[in-house]
Design an enzyme around this catalytic site. Structure first.
Site, PDB file in Angstrom:
ATOM      1  N   ASN A 109       0.895  -1.086   0.026  1.00 36.77           N
ATOM      2  CA  ASN A 109       0.042  -0.141   0.019  1.00 36.77           C
ATOM      3  C   ASN A 109       0.894   1.070   0.034  1.00 36.77           C
ATOM      4  O   ASN A 109       1.428   1.534   0.880  1.00 36.77           O
ATOM      5  CB  ASN A 109      -0.901   0.023   1.268  1.00 36.77           C
ATOM      6  CG  ASN A 109      -1.781   1.119   1.248  1.00 36.77           C
ATOM      7  OD1 ASN A 109      -1.862   1.939   0.413  1.00 36.77           O
ATOM      8  ND2 ASN A 109      -2.481   1.318   2.391  1.00 36.77           N
ATOM      9  N   TRP A 110       0.951   1.766  -1.112  1.00 42.17           N
ATOM     10  CA  TRP A 110       1.882   2.804  -1.218  1.00 42.17           C
ATOM     11  C   TRP A 110       1.141   4.333  -0.676  1.00 42.17           C
ATOM     12  O   TRP A 110       2.112   5.314  -0.517  1.00 42.17           O
ATOM     13  CB  TRP A 110       2.301   3.223  -2.790  1.00 42.17           C
ATOM     14  CG  TRP A 110       3.412   2.230  -3.340  1.00 42.17           C
ATOM     15  CD1 TRP A 110       3.794   1.104  -2.731  1.00 42.17           C
ATOM     16  CD2 TRP A 110       3.867   2.186  -4.760  1.00 42.17           C
ATOM     17  NE1 TRP A 110       4.676   0.484  -3.495  1.00 42.17           N
ATOM     18  CE2 TRP A 110       4.716   0.994  -4.948  1.00 42.17           C
ATOM     19  CE3 TRP A 110       3.709   2.944  -5.783  1.00 42.17           C
ATOM     20  CZ2 TRP A 110       5.286   0.811  -5.800  1.00 42.17           C
ATOM     21  CZ3 TRP A 110       4.440   2.696  -6.823  1.00 42.17           C
ATOM     22  CH2 TRP A 110       5.147   1.682  -7.131  1.00 42.17           C
ATOM     23  N   LYS A 111       0.121   4.252  -0.457  1.00 40.56           N
ATOM     24  CA  LYS A 111      -0.463   5.291   0.005  1.00 40.56           C
ATOM     25  C   LYS A 111      -0.515   6.529  -0.979  1.00 40.56           C
ATOM     26  O   LYS A 111      -0.500   6.199  -2.184  1.00 40.56           O
ATOM     27  CB  LYS A 111      -0.331   5.743   1.433  1.00 40.56           C
ATOM     28  CG  LYS A 111      -0.596   4.493   2.386  1.00 40.56           C
ATOM     29  CD  LYS A 111      -0.230   4.732   3.859  1.00 40.56           C
ATOM     30  CE  LYS A 111      -0.190   3.316   4.592  1.00 40.56           C
ATOM     31  NZ  LYS A 111      -0.301   3.576   6.128  1.00 40.56           N
ATOM     32  N   GLY A 135       2.531  -0.978   4.221  1.00 37.52           N
ATOM     33  CA  GLY A 135       2.747   0.608   3.899  1.00 37.52           C
ATOM     34  C   GLY A 135       4.188   0.919   3.998  1.00 37.52           C
ATOM     35  O   GLY A 135       4.782   0.974   2.710  1.00 37.52           O
ATOM     36  N   HIS A 143      -9.762   1.209   4.881  1.00 40.81           N
ATOM     37  CA  HIS A 143      -8.496   1.399   5.249  1.00 40.81           C
ATOM     38  C   HIS A 143      -8.678   2.444   6.511  1.00 40.81           C
ATOM     39  O   HIS A 143      -9.644   3.674   6.116  1.00 40.81           O
ATOM     40  CB  HIS A 143      -7.693   2.038   4.337  1.00 40.81           C
ATOM     41  CG  HIS A 143      -5.988   2.028   5.039  1.00 40.81           C
ATOM     42  ND1 HIS A 143      -5.887   3.119   5.911  1.00 40.81           N
ATOM     43  CD2 HIS A 143      -4.892   1.108   4.909  1.00 40.81           C
ATOM     44  CE1 HIS A 143      -4.593   2.711   6.228  1.00 40.81           C
ATOM     45  NE2 HIS A 143      -3.892   1.626   5.784  1.00 40.81           N
ATOM     46  N   SER A 162       2.937  -2.183  10.541  1.00 41.22           N
ATOM     47  CA  SER A 162       4.273  -2.088  11.025  1.00 41.22           C
ATOM     48  C   SER A 162       5.093  -3.346  10.631  1.00 41.22           C
ATOM     49  O   SER A 162       6.097  -3.682  11.491  1.00 41.22           O
ATOM     50  CB  SER A 162       4.580  -1.654  12.472  1.00 41.22           C
ATOM     51  OG  SER A 162       4.056  -0.417  12.637  1.00 41.22           O
ATOM     52  N   GLU A 191      -5.926  -5.143  10.471  1.00 39.06           N
ATOM     53  CA  GLU A 191      -4.899  -3.822  10.802  1.00 39.06           C
ATOM     54  C   GLU A 191      -5.383  -2.871  11.796  1.00 39.06           C
ATOM     55  O   GLU A 191      -6.290  -1.907  11.684  1.00 39.06           O
ATOM     56  CB  GLU A 191      -4.674  -3.381   9.457  1.00 39.06           C
ATOM     57  CG  GLU A 191      -3.432  -2.236   9.450  1.00 39.06           C
ATOM     58  CD  GLU A 191      -3.207  -1.429   8.440  1.00 39.06           C
ATOM     59  OE1 GLU A 191      -2.295  -2.283   7.683  1.00 39.06           O
ATOM     60  OE2 GLU A 191      -4.002  -0.728   7.548  1.00 39.06           O
TER      61      GLU A 191
HETATM   62  P1  PGA Z   1       2.561   0.224   7.764  1.00 40.79           P
HETATM   63  O1  PGA Z   1       1.172   0.604   6.996  1.00 40.79           O
HETATM   64  O2  PGA Z   1       3.111  -1.117   7.312  1.00 40.79           O
HETATM   65  O3  PGA Z   1       3.515   1.375   7.308  1.00 40.79           O
HETATM   66  O4  PGA Z   1       2.236   0.292   9.237  1.00 40.79           O
HETATM   67  C1  PGA Z   1       0.282  -0.369   6.765  1.00 40.79           C
HETATM   68  C2  PGA Z   1      -0.942   0.162   6.113  1.00 40.79           C
HETATM   69  O5  PGA Z   1      -1.476   1.087   6.745  1.00 40.79           O
HETATM   70  O6  PGA Z   1      -1.899  -0.423   5.329  1.00 40.79           O
END
Ligand code: PGA
Length: 253
Positions: free
Chosen positions: A8-10, A233, A95, A212, A164
């Site tokens: 998930n590159w956001k 992410g 999300h 994380s 999540e």
């Molecule tokens: P993260 O994000 O791996 O940086 O904790 C995961 C996400 O928000 O999908």
């Protein structure tokens, strides 16, 4: 069942050129591992067309979808049909950055799931509690009850279910990973709910953990047979680390 990694590159990176570079890098890393793992990259929507042209064989996901069921007068929206026509196969729905950052309700999430499913996209439904002290089971069940409302069992089995917890996302305040045991227990609660409500068995769909994930902890989470993959992410933007994650997961027994 092959393990599934969802990147998930956001809202990153800042330019199409950087997005292309990252994508090419993962494309190469993944080409040697595709027999062993599945990878879905979810870039910002504006880069999808360009990235789809680079690779027809590395599945793309979108980070959001309109709840409208067909194209039309929906300013600013991107419907599931448009995504599908671009070559997108997956879409993230629910999300926490959309639930709590944008104010998306479970009712909206439910409509988005239905729009995605009817266009033939595979939704990744994300649920989880906000704070570590919250009543996890209650919150997850409340989210699932509305999100999956009025779907038939066959549709439910097409959804990837992601646990999540918001407090475990790396960019949350004091964000730190859940323990593999807690993630396993939470996914168990999700699976029980889905079975009790829809009679859909856990082996009929994939369930993944997000929050994380790094190269240091991915094996501990995905070493559990029942955790079918990870939603990643921050680490999915760090080229070397992400390639190493793919390799570690491909070597899991
Ligand atoms: P993260 O994000 O791996 O940086 O904790 C995961 C996400 O928000 O999908």
């Amino acid at each position: 069942m092959k393990k599934l990694i969802i990147a998930n590159w956001k809202d990153n990176p800042a330019t199409a050129k950087e997005a292309e570079e990252l994508f090419y890098f993962y494309y190469d890393a993944y080409s040697e591992l595709r027999d062993k793992i599945d990878l879905v990259v979810c870039p910002p929507a504006v880069y999808i067309q360009e990235l789809a042209a680079i690779s027809k064989s590395m599945p793309l996901g979108a980070q959001d979808v309109s709840w409208e069921s067909s194209v039309g007068p929906h300013t600013g929206e991107i419907t599931a049909d448009v995504l599908k026509n671009l070559g997108v196969e997956y879409v993230l729905v629910g999300h926490s950055e959309r639930r709590y950052g944008i104010g998306e309700s479970d009712e909206v999430i439910s409509k988005k799931l239905k729009a995605a499913l009817s266009a033939g996209l595979t939704p990744v439904l994300i649920v989880g509690e906000r704070n570590n002290q919250d009543d996890r089971k209650k919150i997850i069940e409340e989210q699932l009850a509305i999100d999956l409302d009025a779907l038939d069992p066959e549709s439910v089995s097409k959804i990837i279910l992601a646990y999540e917890p918001v407090w475990a996302i790396s960019t949350s305040q004091d964000g730190h990973p859940d323990t593999p045991q807690n993630a396993f227990d939470a996914l168990g609660e999700i699976k029980n709910f889905v079975f009790e409500t829809y009679r859909v068995r856990p082996d009929a769909y994939r369930s993944v953990y997000g929050g994380s994930i790094t190269e240091g902890n991915v094996a501990a989470f995905l070493g559990h047979d029942e955790i079918n993959g990870a939603l990643i992410g921050g680490a999915s933007l760090r080229k070397e680390e992400f390639s190493s994650i793919l390799k570690i997961v491909s070597e899991l027994k």
